[in-house]
Motif scaffolding. Structure first.
Motif, PDB file in Angstrom:
ATOM      1  N   HIS A 288      57.470  23.850  75.553  1.00  0.00           N
ATOM      2  CA  HIS A 288      56.363  23.219  76.272  1.00  0.00           C
ATOM      3  C   HIS A 288      55.193  23.037  75.313  1.00  0.00           C
ATOM      4  N   GLU A 289      54.387  22.020  75.557  1.00  0.00           N
ATOM      5  CA  GLU A 289      53.302  21.697  74.633  1.00  0.00           C
ATOM      6  C   GLU A 289      52.320  22.857  74.442  1.00  0.00           C
ATOM      7  N   ASP A 290      52.185  23.723  75.449  1.00  0.00           N
ATOM      8  CA  ASP A 290      51.288  24.878  75.314  1.00  0.00           C
ATOM      9  C   ASP A 290      51.731  25.790  74.174  1.00  0.00           C
ATOM     10  N   TYR A 291      53.047  25.871  73.945  1.00  0.00           N
ATOM     11  CA  TYR A 291      53.590  26.728  72.886  1.00  0.00           C
ATOM     12  C   TYR A 291      53.892  25.927  71.621  1.00  0.00           C
ATOM     13  N   ARG A 292      54.236  24.658  71.784  1.00  0.00           N
ATOM     14  CA  ARG A 292      54.584  23.825  70.641  1.00  0.00           C
ATOM     15  C   ARG A 292      53.398  23.658  69.689  1.00  0.00           C
ATOM     16  N   GLU A 293      52.189  23.640  70.248  1.00  0.00           N
ATOM     17  CA  GLU A 293      50.988  23.425  69.439  1.00  0.00           C
ATOM     18  C   GLU A 293      50.847  24.478  68.342  1.00  0.00           C
ATOM     19  N   ASN A 294      51.131  25.737  68.675  1.00  0.00           N
ATOM     20  CA  ASN A 294      50.968  26.843  67.719  1.00  0.00           C
ATOM     21  C   ASN A 294      52.304  27.370  67.206  1.00  0.00           C
ATOM     22  N   ALA A 295      53.346  26.610  67.382  1.00  0.00           N
ATOM     23  CA  ALA A 295      54.683  27.090  67.021  1.00  0.00           C
ATOM     24  C   ALA A 295      54.854  27.201  65.518  1.00  0.00           C
ATOM     25  N   LYS A 296      55.672  28.173  65.132  1.00  0.00           N
ATOM     26  CA  LYS A 296      56.090  28.346  63.734  1.00  0.00           C
ATOM     27  C   LYS A 296      57.596  28.584  63.732  1.00  0.00           C
ATOM     28  N   ILE A 297      58.201  28.375  62.579  1.00  0.00           N
ATOM     29  CA  ILE A 297      59.643  28.544  62.431  1.00  0.00           C
ATOM     30  C   ILE A 297      59.896  29.725  61.503  1.00  0.00           C
ATOM     31  N   VAL A 298      60.659  30.694  61.971  1.00  0.00           N
ATOM     32  CA  VAL A 298      61.068  31.817  61.133  1.00  0.00           C
ATOM     33  C   VAL A 298      62.559  31.649  60.859  1.00  0.00           C
ATOM     34  N   MET A 299      62.923  31.525  59.596  1.00  0.00           N
ATOM     35  CA  MET A 299      64.312  31.266  59.219  1.00  0.00           C
ATOM     36  C   MET A 299      64.575  31.799  57.817  1.00  0.00           C
ATOM     37  N   THR A 300      65.844  31.847  57.442  1.00  0.00           N
ATOM     38  CA  THR A 300      66.193  32.306  56.095  1.00  0.00           C
ATOM     39  C   THR A 300      65.961  31.181  55.093  1.00  0.00           C
ATOM     40  N   TYR A 301      65.683  31.568  53.865  1.00  0.00           N
ATOM     41  CA  TYR A 301      65.493  30.571  52.812  1.00  0.00           C
ATOM     42  C   TYR A 301      66.807  29.843  52.522  1.00  0.00           C
ATOM     43  N   GLN A 302      67.908  30.553  52.698  1.00  0.00           N
ATOM     44  CA  GLN A 302      69.212  29.939  52.461  1.00  0.00           C
ATOM     45  C   GLN A 302      69.465  28.795  53.450  1.00  0.00           C
TER      46      GLN A 302
END
Length: 396
Positions: A288-302
């Motif tokens: 939802h846009e309320d969360y998308r605005e401040n969203a970040k992605i946590v993932m592996t470098y691989q």
């Protein structure tokens, strides 16, 4: 015309001049020699500009000045050495509170705390006072609040969630899942959030889940300098705390009762795509846009490197682009994130109990002492609807 030569001072056995004297006597001698030196320097300056003064007179004053200056330096050296010795004895006798440098006082207090715990002797009230604790915890069982706060809040091993999630240190913490409310529930535009609040309630209660961190301390470190001892123990404890946080937050098969702490086991919605790039894009769009605005992605470098390699297809410019330009949201790399997590990480909340216990154990085979800290914490994902997990569509 004959002139009587002034009697010259001969610097014989200067060490004996100051030997065996008290600090008070040395201070008096310094003052006396200093006054004499100042007087001779004045006379020498006058003779130097007096056309009637002979060279013998000037040379006599120069020799007198050199002699007095040498005596002054010898007495000053003796004075400074004796003063430093007496000051060191005074600090040793007075203990931690006599140390003037606040940083050195804290280091000495921490070292005393560690040594006392390992040697199984009581911790003095001065140690607790220097560390910001009044020592009224009873039996000196609890880690001083400042030490436990530093260990829990300043890890040496980096946990990327430290810059994303919310961290507190409050006993029996209870917080609302959302920061504000209106006079009716219709203001929540995200239907998933509304359903989640209705199903699980509007507040989050934090529990107390115990864990231990062990810092191995060799005999050489224990008997070494206070700075090295404190640095070694704190680094080990802080690293252990950070590792524990990552372990529970990214556990794919968490311990029984700790499922709610894991992004992968707490029931967060999964979004799939035919490849990881499309899955992440779909997950961002699904928020939802309320969360998308401040969203970040946590993932592996691989995983990120694999996406770039697929997208680039020989185009080198993509390799120099920022991850946010490629995926549309800021990216934080963490090897523990086996599947990319996308969301507003302010809804990920770690809370530590204020009290922490310390104890020791010894490995008789190696002789290494273990300084052990027992702490309690909880990780709550306050709103699961604020997150998505990206996965590749499995083909039958």
């Amino acid at each position: 015309m004959s002139m009587k030569k002034k009697k010259m001072l001969v610097p014989l056995n200067l060490q004996y001049f100051a030997e065996g004297q008290t600090l008070f006597e040395l201070k008096q001698n310094l003052a006396t020699i200093g006054q004499q030196l100042q007087k001779v320097e004045g006379e020498l300056a006058q003779k130097a500009v007096d056309p009637n003064a002979t060279m013998d007179e000037i040379q006599a004053l120069q020799q007198s000045k050199a002699d007095l200056k040498m005596r002054f330096e010898v007495i000053k050296e003796q004075h400074d050495a004796l003063e430093a010795e007496q000051k060191a004895k005074f600090q040793q006798n007075k203990g931690i509170q006599a140390i003037e440098d606040p940083k050195q006082k804290v280091i000495k207090a921490k070292a005393e705390l560690i040594r006392a715990a390992i040697n199984k002797r009581p911790v003095s009230a001065d140690v607790f006072q220097a560390l910001g604790d009044n020592g009224t915890t009873g039996g000196d069982k609890f880690l001083p609040k400042t030490v436990s706060t530093e260990i829990l809040s300043e890890p040496f091993v980096k946990n990327p969630l430290r810059d994303l999630s919310t961290y507190t240190q409050i006993t029996n913490l209870e917080v609302p899942k959302i920061d504000f409310t209106l006079d009716d529930d219709d203001f929540i535009a995200d239907t998933e959030t509304a359903k989640e609040l209705k199903a699980t309630g509007s507040n989050v209660q934090f529990g107390r889940y115990k864990f231990k961190v062990f810092a191995g301390v060799s005999e050489t470190v224990l008997n070494g300098t206070e700075a090295n001892l404190v640095a070694k123990v704190e680094q080990a404890l802080q690293s252990g705390v950070a590792a524990k946080e990552k372990k529970v937050a990214f556990a794919t098969t968490p311990k029984t009762g700790e499922e709610h702490m894991s992004f992968y086991a707490s029931g967060i919605k999964e979004v799939t795509g035919e490849d990881l790039y499309k899955a992440i894009k779909a997950a961002i769009a699904d928020l939802h846009e309320d969360y998308r605005e401040n969203a970040k992605i946590v993932m592996t470098y691989q995983d990120y490197s694999s996406i770039i390699e697929t997208l680039a297809n020989g185009n080198a410019t993509l390799y120099t682009a920022q991850p946010e330009q490629i995926l549309g949201k800021p990216v934080v790399f963490c090897d523990a994130a086996v599947y990319p997590i996308i969301g507003d990480f302010s809804y990920s909340h770690f809370n530590y109990d204020l009290n922490a216990l310390y104890e020791t154990d010894k490995d008789v085979k190696t002789g290494v002492q273990a300084f052990v800290v027992t702490a309690w914490f909880d990780h709550q994902i306050k709103l699961k609807s604020a997150f998505r997990i990206a996965k590749v569509t499995t083909t039958p």
